[in-house]
Scaffold this active site. Structure first.
Site, PDB file in Angstrom:
ATOM      1  N   LYS A 126      29.163  53.978  42.772  1.00 33.28           N
ATOM      2  CA  LYS A 126      29.116  52.525  42.546  1.00 33.28           C
ATOM      3  C   LYS A 126      28.125  51.939  43.534  1.00 33.28           C
ATOM      4  CE  LYS A 126      30.978  49.140  40.137  1.00 33.28           C
ATOM      5  NZ  LYS A 126      31.479  49.121  38.744  1.00 33.28           N
ATOM      6  N   ASP A 166      27.383  45.695  36.119  1.00 36.62           N
ATOM      7  CA  ASP A 166      28.753  45.285  36.477  1.00 36.62           C
ATOM      8  C   ASP A 166      28.653  43.773  36.659  1.00 36.62           C
ATOM      9  OD1 ASP A 166      31.530  46.459  37.423  1.00 36.62           O
ATOM     10  OD2 ASP A 166      31.055  44.963  38.921  1.00 36.62           O
TER      11      ASP A 166
HETATM   12  P1  NDP Z   1      30.307  39.514  34.239  1.00 40.07           P
HETATM   13  O1  NDP Z   1      29.485  39.177  35.424  1.00 40.07           O
HETATM   14  O2  NDP Z   1      29.666  39.621  32.911  1.00 40.07           O
HETATM   15  O3  NDP Z   1      31.529  38.491  34.108  1.00 40.07           O
HETATM   16  C1  NDP Z   1      32.478  38.321  35.114  1.00 40.07           C
HETATM   17  C2  NDP Z   1      33.358  37.150  34.741  1.00 40.07           C
HETATM   18  O4  NDP Z   1      34.402  37.013  35.689  1.00 40.07           O
HETATM   19  C3  NDP Z   1      32.616  35.842  34.738  1.00 40.07           C
HETATM   20  O5  NDP Z   1      33.184  34.986  33.792  1.00 40.07           O
HETATM   21  C4  NDP Z   1      32.837  35.323  36.145  1.00 40.07           C
HETATM   22  O6  NDP Z   1      32.742  33.912  36.262  1.00 40.07           O
HETATM   23  C5  NDP Z   1      34.247  35.790  36.408  1.00 40.07           C
HETATM   24  N1  NDP Z   1      34.428  36.070  37.836  1.00 40.07           N
HETATM   25  C6  NDP Z   1      33.704  36.910  38.617  1.00 40.07           C
HETATM   26  N2  NDP Z   1      34.134  36.887  39.878  1.00 40.07           N
HETATM   27  C7  NDP Z   1      35.136  36.014  39.892  1.00 40.07           C
HETATM   28  C8  NDP Z   1      35.988  35.542  40.906  1.00 40.07           C
HETATM   29  N3  NDP Z   1      35.879  35.983  42.175  1.00 40.07           N
HETATM   30  N4  NDP Z   1      36.940  34.646  40.552  1.00 40.07           N
HETATM   31  C9  NDP Z   1      37.046  34.227  39.280  1.00 40.07           C
HETATM   32  N5  NDP Z   1      36.256  34.611  38.282  1.00 40.07           N
HETATM   33  C10 NDP Z   1      35.323  35.495  38.577  1.00 40.07           C
HETATM   34  O7  NDP Z   1      31.056  40.878  34.618  1.00 40.07           O
HETATM   35  P2  NDP Z   1      31.752  41.940  33.658  1.00 40.07           P
HETATM   36  O8  NDP Z   1      32.389  41.244  32.514  1.00 40.07           O
HETATM   37  O9  NDP Z   1      30.772  43.020  33.416  1.00 40.07           O
HETATM   38  O10 NDP Z   1      32.852  42.550  34.620  1.00 40.07           O
HETATM   39  C11 NDP Z   1      34.176  42.000  34.719  1.00 40.07           C
HETATM   40  C12 NDP Z   1      35.103  43.037  35.329  1.00 40.07           C
HETATM   41  O11 NDP Z   1      35.122  44.204  34.501  1.00 40.07           O
HETATM   42  C13 NDP Z   1      34.734  43.540  36.721  1.00 40.07           C
HETATM   43  O12 NDP Z   1      35.910  43.866  37.432  1.00 40.07           O
HETATM   44  C14 NDP Z   1      33.977  44.826  36.422  1.00 40.07           C
HETATM   45  O13 NDP Z   1      33.987  45.714  37.528  1.00 40.07           O
HETATM   46  C15 NDP Z   1      34.795  45.361  35.259  1.00 40.07           C
HETATM   47  N6  NDP Z   1      34.126  46.331  34.409  1.00 40.07           N
HETATM   48  C16 NDP Z   1      32.961  46.045  33.775  1.00 40.07           C
HETATM   49  C17 NDP Z   1      32.364  46.973  32.950  1.00 40.07           C
HETATM   50  C18 NDP Z   1      31.134  46.663  32.157  1.00 40.07           C
HETATM   51  O14 NDP Z   1      30.722  47.529  31.355  1.00 40.07           O
HETATM   52  N7  NDP Z   1      30.535  45.507  32.286  1.00 40.07           N
HETATM   53  C19 NDP Z   1      32.936  48.325  32.786  1.00 40.07           C
HETATM   54  C20 NDP Z   1      34.217  48.501  33.425  1.00 40.07           C
HETATM   55  C21 NDP Z   1      34.760  47.547  34.228  1.00 40.07           C
HETATM   56  P3  NDP Z   1      31.311  33.166  36.325  1.00 40.07           P
HETATM   57  O15 NDP Z   1      30.865  33.058  34.893  1.00 40.07           O
HETATM   58  O16 NDP Z   1      31.650  31.860  36.944  1.00 40.07           O
HETATM   59  O17 NDP Z   1      30.430  34.013  37.169  1.00 40.07           O
END
Ligand code: NDP
Length: 448
Positions: A126, A166
């Site tokens: 990671k 991510d």
């Molecule tokens: P994105 O950046 O596309 O989206 C993240 C979302 O979560 C956004 O809506 C963001 O809000 C919100 N967010 C992020 N940090 C916080 C926080 N501290 N408090 C509240 N809301 C928050 O990321 P992903 O959708 O790719 O990833 C989401 C999760 O899934 C993570 O834990 C990641 O590690 C996990 N994951 C992702 C994979 C992938 O293929 N993308 C695979 C496996 C796991 P805002 O719009 O305001 O930034």
């Protein structure tokens, strides 16, 4: 003191001030206790658990970049190459101001077991940076990505370490990172996944984590004789995972009624309009207030300190898809009081240990992210396969492989739980199934 407890103390002592890493190790070791105790002498002699909990390599680097006004900034870059027993390191890059060494280590550690569970030959890694992409221009993002890759390129490669996206790293960032890698190395290889379709990306990779989450959730529901059709769902997040989880849930006949971002959340009793959500989040990169402005049925709530609003809505299923520790014991109590049947993690470690235990004690079906969000990395591995054979598969071909992989992950977690006397504990099942393959490969490869 048992070997499991000894190793947990060792991890806490050797990795001070890394609470998320300690939490991830604790959760895994606790659920492996029955397997470890059965092989304690052998594992201890080989220091297998100490090796498993210590990254093979940790790369920390400076990332200087210049903003549009000519001001120089410096960020901290990380790549943790945690375990390569079963394949090249594989795991995403996170760009978010909260990123630090402990967070990247927790994510890298989880990735080892998740990647093993997919059944594909990928090790765990990671990376990321404490850079905040919010409010930056495209040119600033490009210059930042180029600077990040100017160091990272020497540590990665198609057969060594293959990063992906991510939080904060989507198609745009992967494009800039890939361009700079190719420019420096002068090789056109599948060194990153999540690439655009014109330069080696895989169809269905964008959708894969969210779709995979629903394939796994549905497998868990079916195994417990629950039909997903007509069920209401609370989703958190509004990013890549959340959007495609909502889309697939709707295709399966369920009704997601919430989503959230870092400043607020939406309750839309008529069901989330996923096309509008994509327009607001993927195209405009705007706040959820814009969603509410265009959707009369939606209520927008500003996020208050310490409150995770979406978990107070009465639903049948909860899918946390934003970030770590976003669902705590109070949230779990609210969900259980409202009659939740199932919880499946889309994000990495979104549920605290206390909340997980509360769900399990109250007979809520619960599956951890290592199993339920593995669809993203599994499809990344399918992208690597397509790059190696220099061919592209159709959307349907990738999607049907993804569905098969997710159903298999659930089956393996379910069977491992039963085999070790923990029927219905899919967290233990996932950890045990993921661990056994890695442990066997580590043993076969000697003390390295
Ligand atoms: P994105 O950046 O596309 O989206 C993240 C979302 O979560 C956004 O809506 C963001 O809000 C919100 N967010 C992020 N940090 C916080 C926080 N501290 N408090 C509240 N809301 C928050 O990321 P992903 O959708 O790719 O990833 C989401 C999760 O899934 C993570 O834990 C990641 O590690 C996990 N994951 C992702 C994979 C992938 O293929 N993308 C695979 C496996 C796991 P805002 O719009 O305001 O930034």
């Amino acid at each position: 003191m048992s070997y499991v407890d000894e190793v947990y103390s060792y991890v806490v002592e050797k990795n001070p001030a890394q609470p998320e890493f300690h939490q991830a190790v604790k959760e895994v070791l606790e659920s492996l206790r029955v397997v470890i105790e059965a092989n304690e002498e052998e594992y201890k002699k080989d220091a297998l658990l100490e090796r498993l909990c210590t990254p093979e390599r940790q790369i920390l680097f400076r990332v200087p970049w210049v903003d549009d006004k000519g001001q120089t900034h410096v960020n901290n870059g990380f790549r943790i190459q945690f375990n390569s027993a079963i394949g090249p390191y594989k795991g995403g890059l996170r760009f978010h101001p909260s990123v630090n060494l402990g967070i990247i280590k927790f994510l890298g550690f989880e990735q080892i077991f998740k990647n093993s569970l997919t059944g594909l030959p990928i090790g765990g890694g990671k990376g990321g940076c404490d850079f905040d992409p919010k409010g930056k221009s495209d040119n600033e993002i490009m210059r930042f990505c180029q600077s990040f890759m100017t160091e990272l390129y020497r540590h990665i490669g198609a057969d060594t370490d293959v990063p992906a996206g991510d939080i904060g790293v989507g198609g745009r960032e992967i494009g800039y990172l890939y361009g700079q890698y190719k420019r420096i190395r002068n090789v056109y290889e599948g060194v990153l996944t999540g690439k655009g379709l014109t330069y080696g990306g895989s169809l269905a990779r964008t959708e894969a984590t969210g779709y995979g989450l629903l394939y796994c959730t549905n497998a868990m529901l079916k195994a417990n004789n629950v039909d997903i059709k007509g069920k209401t769902i609370a989703v958190s997040g509004a990013g890549n995972v959340a959007i495609y989880a909502i889309q697939k849930a709707q295709q399966l006949g369920a009704k997601p009624v919430t989503c959230s971002d870092s400043t607020g959340w939406i309750y839309d009793p008529e069901g989330i309009d996923v096309e509008l959500l994509r327009e607001v989040k993927e195209v405009k990169r705007a706040r959820l207030t814009e969603y509410a402005a265009k959707r009369p049925s939606a209520e927008y709530h500003e996020k208050k300190n310490g409150e995770h609003g979406v978990w107070n809505v009465k639903v049948d299923i909860a899918l946390p898809c934003a970030t770590q520790n976003e669902l705590d014991l109070d949230d779990a109590k609210a969900l259980v009081a409202n009659g939740v049947i199932a919880v499946a993690e889309g994000a990495n470690m979104p549920t605290t240990i206390e909340a997980t235990q509360y769900f399990q004690q109250n007979k809520v079906l619960f599956i951890c992210g290592k199993a339920s969000n593995a669809g993203g990395v599994a499809t990344s591995a399918l992208e690597m396969s397509q790059n190696s054979e220099r061919l592209s598969w159709t959307f349907e071909e990738v999607d049907s492989k993804l569905q098969g992989i997710m159903e298999n992950i659930f089956k393996n977690a379910d069977e491992a739980a039963k085999k070790y006397g923990k029927e219905g504990d899919y967290v233990a099942g996932a950890n045990i199934a993921g661990f056994l393959k890695v442990a066997e490969a580590m043993k076969a490869q000697g003390i390295v």
